[in-house]
Structures are given as structure tokens and as C-alpha cells.
Scaffold this motif. Structure first.
Motif, short mmCIF file in Angstrom:
data_model
loop_
_atom_site.label_atom_id
_atom_site.label_comp_id
_atom_site.label_asym_id
_atom_site.label_seq_id
_atom_site.Cartn_x
_atom_site.Cartn_y
_atom_site.Cartn_z
N CYS B 71 0.83 -1.21 0.00
CA CYS B 71 0.00 0.00 0.00
C CYS B 71 0.87 1.26 0.00
N SER B 74 2.23 2.02 -3.25
CA SER B 74 1.20 2.40 -4.22
C SER B 74 0.51 3.70 -3.82
N VAL B 76 -1.11 4.51 -1.08
CA VAL B 76 -2.28 4.43 -0.22
C VAL B 76 -1.85 4.87 1.19
N GLU B 148 -9.23 6.61 -1.17
CA GLU B 148 -8.24 5.74 -0.53
C GLU B 148 -8.50 4.26 -0.85
N MET B 152 -6.22 1.62 -3.06
CA MET B 152 -5.86 0.30 -2.54
C MET B 152 -6.25 -0.80 -3.53
N HIS B 159 -8.85 -5.35 1.33
CA HIS B 159 -8.71 -5.12 2.77
C HIS B 159 -9.29 -6.27 3.58
N SER B 188 -6.33 -8.84 5.11
CA SER B 188 -6.15 -8.42 3.72
C SER B 188 -5.47 -9.51 2.90
#
Lengths: 240, 255
Positions: B71, B74, B76, B148, B152, B159, B188
Motif C-alpha cells: 500500500c 502504491s 495508499v 483511498e 488500494m 482489505h 487483507s
């Protein structure tokens, strides 16, 4: 440490007062200060109460003996007898290329995980000090870790780290100074030392969305890179 | 082991914040002079065979840490990783100074006896609007949530437990916009499937509906921000979300 440093300062002040009586010495005092702008900075101590150990840390800038230091470390590792023991103790530190460190927390995280590995008999390298270099490097290649993060002929800025107990405190600073020829600077100087492009390259961050999002905002980009590399170091033990 | 391990001794120094079925969450310090970190301890489950317990715990700590790093890379907003001791089941992450979204949205229930909370929702004693400290409106908050989650999902991270208590608003710091941070990646996993992303959204929709009364318009604005961020994959995902709404989270195994 703070106490002994104060004593040094006090000593100097008294020295100056005495000297001010004679004209020639008083003029030489400011010049001396100019030569050592950071002489009042001492080392940093990380206190890890649960690891039951501490880590001593100093940042040396304008290091002139990096290449010789590297040869000395290599020679010490194979030297035999009592001389060998002495040499190994003299260089019993982690010497880390400060250009590849993004922040104090970055280094602290690597030190924490290295000590943790040592406590659990999980060292992947020979000593806790080389383990710090191993944790800093994103791959599992130990030779690469030492080549990239350790000393080479090209280092000018070096973090010197010693992991050990409180008993080391009185002597460790002079031992560090004895082995590295350079200027001791505060850790805050790191912001002028960090080589962000190399860090991004080694951690393969150039194509990442997080970095692209930062765009031209270098301050934002550095904060993101710092966060990513700290996390990478912290979780290295579970990276496949 | 007769001598206490470092992580065991660390655990004894910590303040318990919250306890769930899988883990306990603590606040503590790794270094004496540093700021706090959050420590998630997956304690031993005695109802499982010891060997199985160790390997499950290890792989879940590792999985959670990997999801967080994925994350982070990336873009996030998630807490950074601070320490990992997988063999002891301990994960240290960045302490987020803020509040859970759950505590910031109107809830039908009485505040004091909220059982299912991940982080403490300290009750506002000033009586002012809970969002005022974050300098954003409720609409902006919904946008932040949608963006957000979309970021993700674009990173193919699912998640697995999207609820308003697994999102936090960080208190605004000097000249930085208010950040929404996704937390608790314990369930996740990595997936590119539209189905998994649709179910992730569906779980959040149900969570909104059950925790916050009259939240349909709120969730609708979460989805529109999500759609805008997701881009070309949205039409297919929207259709799948409609399917999931009809049948529920589990796929029918009939036929």
C-alpha cells in the motif's frame, strides 16, 4: 556523556580566561573554534530497554581515511592471535555510508531489527554490526549489502555505530574518533548528505505510484521515500 | 525458553488499548526517547495445535506487513511498519494521531458501550462537531474514503474488513491536507478479481448501514469518489456490486 562534555566546555572556558591575560593566546582561541565548528556535538545514544542494550552513534563528515579503514576492517577479520583480537575490537563498529540513510529513524529501525535478530540467534551475517548493513539493503545478498552500505574508498560521510551495554559509554566515543579521521557533525546534517536518487534506485521506487504522485514536490517525495524504506527495513525478516 | 525474549519484555511494558479475538493492540515505545508506536500482538491460541499456531501467526504477521508495504508503495495512506517479530507474533506500526471515522460519524447507538471498536473513541467533551478539529466537511470525508479504497484496489490489495472503525482521520498538521488512513490489514490479501473488490465494497456498505443510521447518501458519495479514482474498471465493478447486493457476500454454491 553530557556531563563529561560540559566539563570539557568548562575546562575550555577556564582556559580562555587564563589565556586572556596574555595577548597572543587570546587571539588564537577563536581560530581554534573555527576549525572545529561542531566540536561540541557528541554521539547519540539509542536506548532500547527491552533489548537490554544500547546503540552508540556518531556521524562523521569529510572522512579522509575511508579506503584505509576498509582495508583495516578486512585485515582485522582474518588477523590471528592477540593482535587480531585487538584489531577486531578497534574496528568493532558498523560503518555505514550516510548517503544511503534517509533519517535517524531509518538507521534506528535497522539497528533494532539487527539486535532483535542477535537476541534470537537469528543473525544472517557474522556480527550484529554487519547485520545492520544487511537489514539496510533491500535484497538478501550480504556481499552487496556490505559493498553498498559499508565503507569504500568513496565515502566521505560515515555513520559509526556500536551496539553494546552502558559500560561502553565512557570509552566508545574516543574509540570511534581513533579509527575514523573526519569531522563529527550533528545527525541533522544528514539532510545535506542523503543521496535520494541512489536510494530510490536500490529500493526500486522509481516506477511506484507513490513516488509519481509526489511529482516535483521533493520534500513530499523524500517523506514518502523515508516512510517506505523504514517499513522495508522493519519488515525485512518476513520478505521472501 | 527460560530467559524472556525481547518482545516478551516489550509486551510487559505496554499499555493495552484494545483486544480482539485474534490480537491485542498496545501502545508503547521501542526506543526510550522516541514517540509511541502501535503494537499488534497475535497472542498464542491454545485451541490450535502449537505447530499450526506458530506457522499461522507467523504468516499472518508477515502478510499484514507485506500488505502495508504494498500500500505504501502504491501511495495508499496506511501506517508505516516499525518492527516485525514474526516468531513472537508481534507487529509494530506507526502511531496515527487521530480518530477513527466511526467515532466521527453520527451513530444510533449509545457511545459508552461500543463493543466492536478497534481503537478508543474518546468522547468529545466540548460538545462541538467532531469533524471540526479536522477542518473538513462530512462530504470531503466521504470523498477521502472513496479515493483511498480505490487506490488500494488499484494496487490489487483487498482489505477484507472494511468498516468505519478501520479508517482513521489523522489530525491535520501544518500545511498538509487532512489524511484518511486505512488501518488493520489483518484480513487483507492480494487479488486482481473484480468479485473480491466488489465484496470489499459491499462489506463497507453493510458496515455503514449497520453502524450509522441514514447513511445511504454518505455511502453514495463514497462510491462516486471511488468510481472517479478507479476509472475504466468502474462499470464492470458497479455491475458486480449490484450482483453481490442481491446475493450477499458469499457466492451461491447451489447448482
Amino acid at each position: 556523556m553530557a556531563v563529561s562534555e560540559d566539563m570539557v566546555v568548562l575546562h575550555n572556558v577556564r582556559h580562555l580566561n587564563l589565556d586572556s591575560r596574555s595577548q597572543e593566546s587570546s587571539s588564537s582561541a577563536p581560530t581554534m573554534l573555527k576549525h572545529h565548528p561542531y566540536s561540541h556535538y557528541t554521539m547519540e545514544i539509542f536506548d532500547f530497554p527491552h533489548l537490554k542494550t544500547k546503540a552508540y552513534l556518531m556521524l562523521f563528515s569529510k572522512v579522509t581515511n575511508a579506503a584505509a579503514l576498509k582495508s583495516r576492517i578486512v585485515a582485522a577479520s582474518t588477523a590471528e592471535g592477540e593482535v587480531g583480537e585487538q584489531e577486531r575490537e578497534a574496528v568493532n563498529f558498523a560503518f555505514i555510508d550516510a548517503r544511503l540513510i534517509t533519517s535517524k529513524l531509518h538507521l534506528e529501525t535497522a539497528i533494532y531489527q539487527a539486535i532483535l535478530a542477535e537476541c534470537q540467534d537469528g543473525l544472517r551475517t557474522r556480527t550484529v554490526h554487519s547485520e545492520i548493513l544487511y537489514y539496510l539493503n533491500p535484497t538478501h545478498n550480504i556481499t552487496e549489502a556490505i559493498r553498498r552500505y559499508g565503507v569504500s574508498g568513496e565515502n566521505n560521510d560515515i555513520f559509526v555505530v556500536r551496539v553494546g551495554s552502558l559500560e561502553l559509554a565512557p570509552t566508545v566515543e574516543s574509540k570511534m574518533k581513533a579509527v575514523v579521521t573526519g569531522t563529527i557533525v550533528p545527525e541533522a546534517e544528514l539532510q545535506h548528505i542523503t543521496d535520494w536518487p541512489s536510494i530510490k534506485k536500490y529500493h526500486k521506487l522509481n516506477g511506484e505510484i507513490a513516488i509519481k504522485e509526489a511529482g516535483q514536490d521533493s520534500q513530499k517525495e523524500h517523506a514518502i521515500v523515508d516512510k517506505i524504506v523504514i517499513s522495508s527495513v522493519a519488515m525485512k525478516s518476513v520478505v521472501q | 525458553m527460560s530467559v524472556k525474549s525481547p518482545s516478551q519484555s516489550l509486551l510487559e511494558s505496554l499499555t493495552l488499548i484494545s483486544q480482539g479475538a485474534e490480537a491485542k493492540v498496545y501502545k508503547g515505545r521501542l526506543e526510550a526517547n522516541d514517540g509511541p508506536v502501535l503494537l499488534k500482538y497475535r497472542f498464542k491460541k491454545h485451541y490450535r495445535h502449537a505447530a499450526l499456531d506458530t506457522s499461522l501467526t507467523k504468516s499472518r504477521v508477515a502478510g499484514e506487513a507485506r500488505a502495508l508495504l504494498k500500500c505504501l508503495r502504491s501511495g495508499v495512506n496506511v501506517p508505516g511498519v516499525r518492527m516485525v517479530d514474526a516468531s513472537e507474533g508481534l507487529l509494530g506500526i506507526e502511531w496515527i494521531d487521530g480518530k477513527s471515522v466511526k467515532s466521527l460519524l453520527p451513530s444510533g447507538a449509545v457511545e459508552e458501550y461500543d463493543e466492536d471498536q478497534e481503537l478508543p473513541d474518546d468522547v468529545d467533551d466540548e460538545g462541538e462537531h467532531p469533524l471540526s478539529r479536522f477542518e473538513i466537511s462530512s462530504d470531503t470525508l466521504m470523498d477521502l474514503i472513496g479515493v483511498e479504497i480505490a487506490k488500494m484496489h488499484l494496487a490489487d490489495v483487498i482489505h477484507g474488513d472494511l468498516t468505519t472503525s478501520n479508517m482513521m482521520l489523522r489530525y491535520p498538521v501544518a500545511n498538509a491536507p487532512t489524511e484518511l488512513v486505512l488501518i488493520d490489514f489483518g484480513l487483507s490479501y492480494h487479488s486482481t478479481l473484480i468479485e473480491d473488490k466488489a465484496v470489499d465494497l459491499y462489506v463497507l456498505e453493510r458496515a455503514f448501514a449497520s453502524t450509522h443510521p441514514d447513511s445511504e447518501p454518505m455511502f453514495a458519495s463514497v462510491l462516486s469518489a471511488y468510481a472517479a479514482q478507479l476509472g475504466k474498471d468502474w462499470p464492470a465493478l458497479r455491475r458486480r456490486l449490484d450482483d453481490v447486493r442481491l446475493r450477499g457476500r458469499k457466492r451461491s454454491m447451489v447448482g
